[in-house]
Write an enzyme that holds these catalytic residues in place. Structure first.
Site, PDB file in Angstrom:
ATOM      1  CD  GLU A   1      -0.607 -80.047-102.392  1.00 50.67           C
ATOM      2  OE1 GLU A   1      -1.766 -80.316-101.978  1.00 50.67           O
ATOM      3  OE2 GLU A   1       0.043 -80.812-103.127  1.00 50.67           O
TER       4      GLU A   1
ATOM      5  CD  GLU B   1      -0.709 -85.042-100.405  1.00 52.93           C
ATOM      6  OE1 GLU B   1      -1.193 -84.049 -99.842  1.00 52.93           O
ATOM      7  OE2 GLU B   1      -1.378 -85.787-101.150  1.00 52.93           O
TER       8      GLU B   1
END
Length: 592
Positions: free
Chosen positions: A284, A208
């Site tokens: 995710e 991320e």
């Protein structure tokens, strides 16, 4: 046998076959008409000569010459007792998943600079090989930053000894530490890759980074660091919708993190616009959410989970369930969030996941097993039976030690003109203190206003009498009228370093900078490192404990025991609120 806390046991299951290729549909509708491989078979002949690995062809993932869909789930080995790894992985495979994903926590594997721990519950290689034995492929997410609601996003606290540290950048002090860590870590990972006969089919580049995006040279540096050390499998990035545009790196497949069906539009528009026709993956899909201290337990309805998973697959995307099984933030490893206000994460990492914190089945598991099972001609393996639980008698503390008594036998304090933050304490061979508490002590001779920066929560004492707390909101406290020389003591608790956000460089704990009384800096401190490690408690010899008086002096450590007999079963500690509440320094012992 007397046991102070519960002990977990697991009977080993029978070994399973090596990884087999899971279902590989072009879409849900088309998949129902395609031939399927038996999940229980050994690696087929065309996989015995591994050459291509997991790669991309148009909109499809390919494993060698066959279309491959990733049906993944996240389990973090460091959050599950090693004795239960097999149980959780068997439950994953029985749910119809074909791929395990896991993070690698740098802070746990290198707790002191240059000293590595890959044993016991941190045996990454054993976990990956067990997944292979059970029939799962592996996507590894080695960081170095992993977020994961773990302290400092998995970065070791000793990095913060450098006052100029710039985490997650190409700052020399950071990259030198990453290089040494990767030298060690990748020597373990490389042999586990698919093309070397192992189960690792893909490796993630950092985590991320698009949400952080401070250094355009950083992601290319991490990619090269992996490749230079022998990583040859498919590389991926992973970003949520806010960071997706900035987290990409040339030559690496971008994937997305999300929870709602509405966010799927990003995957179907933005990813295609910037990557062209390439395989899509939700790295995710959040099956629940983590909890913060003082807040409610987050819950996501099982029907909504099934609907979103179905929509993701129907959109032509592979998927990873985050989390399939959350587990526990053992000890002090929980992270925190700090946007409008600081919130520490709880010890449980239940996450309202597909399996509970205890590894039990949920409604989500039943629905997802039926859904993923519909893609296989062969029946899925039977789910393991739930593990037995036991309710034991209430624990009544019998012995205790006041913190003030403990100080006399834990060793000489650190003496310093000024307060020293936790990470820079001269302990642990110069690596500072990572977790736990610090007690600061100095002498004052007058009353007034005490002020300073305390992270995260400090209880203020005059001698042994508590007069209040200092934290993010309360930065000043009034010292009442005193007579003569008085000990000023501040017991500071590290409640967890933030794991996500732009303020990770500012996560030093303890008293930060000077402590002031009436705007004058206080001097001559005695500092006690209360790290709550096993070695700390080993100093508490049995002769030091006393029976709890009617009015115990707190803060204190309390000691109790209970008999579990010859057949121990899982249990959990439920800490009831005392009336009136007693400030307690928690301690956990295990004997026998």
């Amino acid at each position: 046998m007397l046991n102070i806390v519960f002990v977990l046991f697991l009977t080993a299951a029978s070994p399973c076959s090596p990884p087999a290729v899971g279902p590989s549909p072009v879409s849900v509708a088309e998949e129902r008409h395609l031939p399927r491989l038996e999940w229980s078979t050994l690696i087929p002949a065309w996989l015995r000569h591994r050459q291509l690995g997991l790669h991309m062809k148009g909109q499809h993932f390919m494993l060698e010459d066959s279309i491959f869909w990733i049906f993944g789930g996240s389990i973090h080995y460091f959050r599950v007792p090693r004795e239960y790894w097999r149980d959780r992985l068997l439950k994953m495979r029985a749910c119809g998943l074909n791929t395990l994903t896991t993070y690698v926590p740098w802070n746990l594997h290198e707790p002191e600079r240059g000293k590595f721990n890959f044993s016991g519950n941190l045996d990454l290689e054993a976990f990956v090989l067990m997944a292979a034995e059970i029939g799962l492929w592996v996507i590894l997410r080695p960081g170095p930053y992993i977020c994961s609601e773990i302290d400092l996003g998995g970065l070791p606290s000793w990095l913060l000894q450098d006052s100029g540290m710039k985490l997650r950048t190409t700052y020399k002090g950071f990259t030198e530490a990453v290089d040494l860590y990767f030298d060690h870590l990748m020597s373990r990972v490389v042999p586990l890759q698919y093309k070397h006969g192992g189960p690792i089919i893909a490796v993630q580049v950092e985590n991320e980074y698009g949400s952080y995006d401070r250094d355009p040279a950083y992601m290319p540096y991490i990619k090269k660091a992996l490749e230079d050390r022998g990583i040859i499998e498919l590389l991926l990035t992973s970003d949520n919708k806010d960071g997706l545009k900035k987290g990409m790196v040339h030559g690496v497949l971008a994937t997305i993190n999300l929870q709602t069906r509405q966010e799927l539009q990003l995957m179907n528009t933005f990813l295609v616009s910037v990557q062209g026709i390439q395989p899509k993956m939700v790295m995710e899909y959040w099956t629940g959410w983590f909890d913060s201290w003082g807040g409610p337990h987050n819950i996501l309805d099982s029907s909504e989970v099934l609907e979103t998973v179905t929509a993701i697959i129907d959109a032509g995307s592979s998927i990873n369930l985050y989390m399939f099984h959350g587990g526990t933030n053992f000890g002090f490893i929980n992270g925190a969030m700090h946007f409008h206000e600081y919130k520490s994460d709880v010890t449980s990492y239940d996450y309202d996941a597909v399996l509970t914190e205890a590894g039990d089945y949920t409604a989500k598991y039943s629905k997802l097993r039926e859904f993923f099972g519909s893609f296989s001609d062969a029946p899925l393996p039977p789910p393991p039976k739930p593990l037995p639980k036991m309710t034991y008698e209430p624990l009544i503390p019998v012995f205790y030690l006041s913190l003030w008594d403990v100080l006399s036998f834990i060793g000489e304090p650190i003496k310093s003109e000024k307060p020293i933050n936790m990470e820079n304490l001269p302990v642990n061979d110069g690596n500072g203190q990572a977790f736990g508490y610090i007690l600061y002590e100095t002498i004052i001779t007058s009353s007034g206003t005490l002020s300073g920066v305390v992270r995260d929560r400090g209880q203020v004492f005059l001698d042994t009498v508590s007069i209040g707390f200092m934290d993010y909101k309360t930065t000043k406290i009034i010292i009442p009228l005193i007579q003569g020389y008085t000990f000023l003591r501040i017991l500071v608790e590290n409640r967890g370093r933030v794991n996500y956000g732009n303020n990770i460089d500012d996560q030093r704990k303890g008293i930060i900078g000077n402590l002031y009384l009436n705007d004058s800096p206080l001097k001559k401190f005695r500092i006690y490192s209360l790290d709550m490690k096993k070695s700390f408690f080993q100093r508490f010899s049995i002769d030091k404990w006393t029976r709890i008086p009617d009015v115990p002096t707190v803060p204190a450590f309390f000691f109790c025991g209970f008999v579990i007999g010859s057949s121990p079963s899982d249990t959990f500690l439920k800490l009831e609120v005392c009336k009136p509440p007693l400030p307690i320094l928690s301690s956990v012992f295990s004997e026998g």
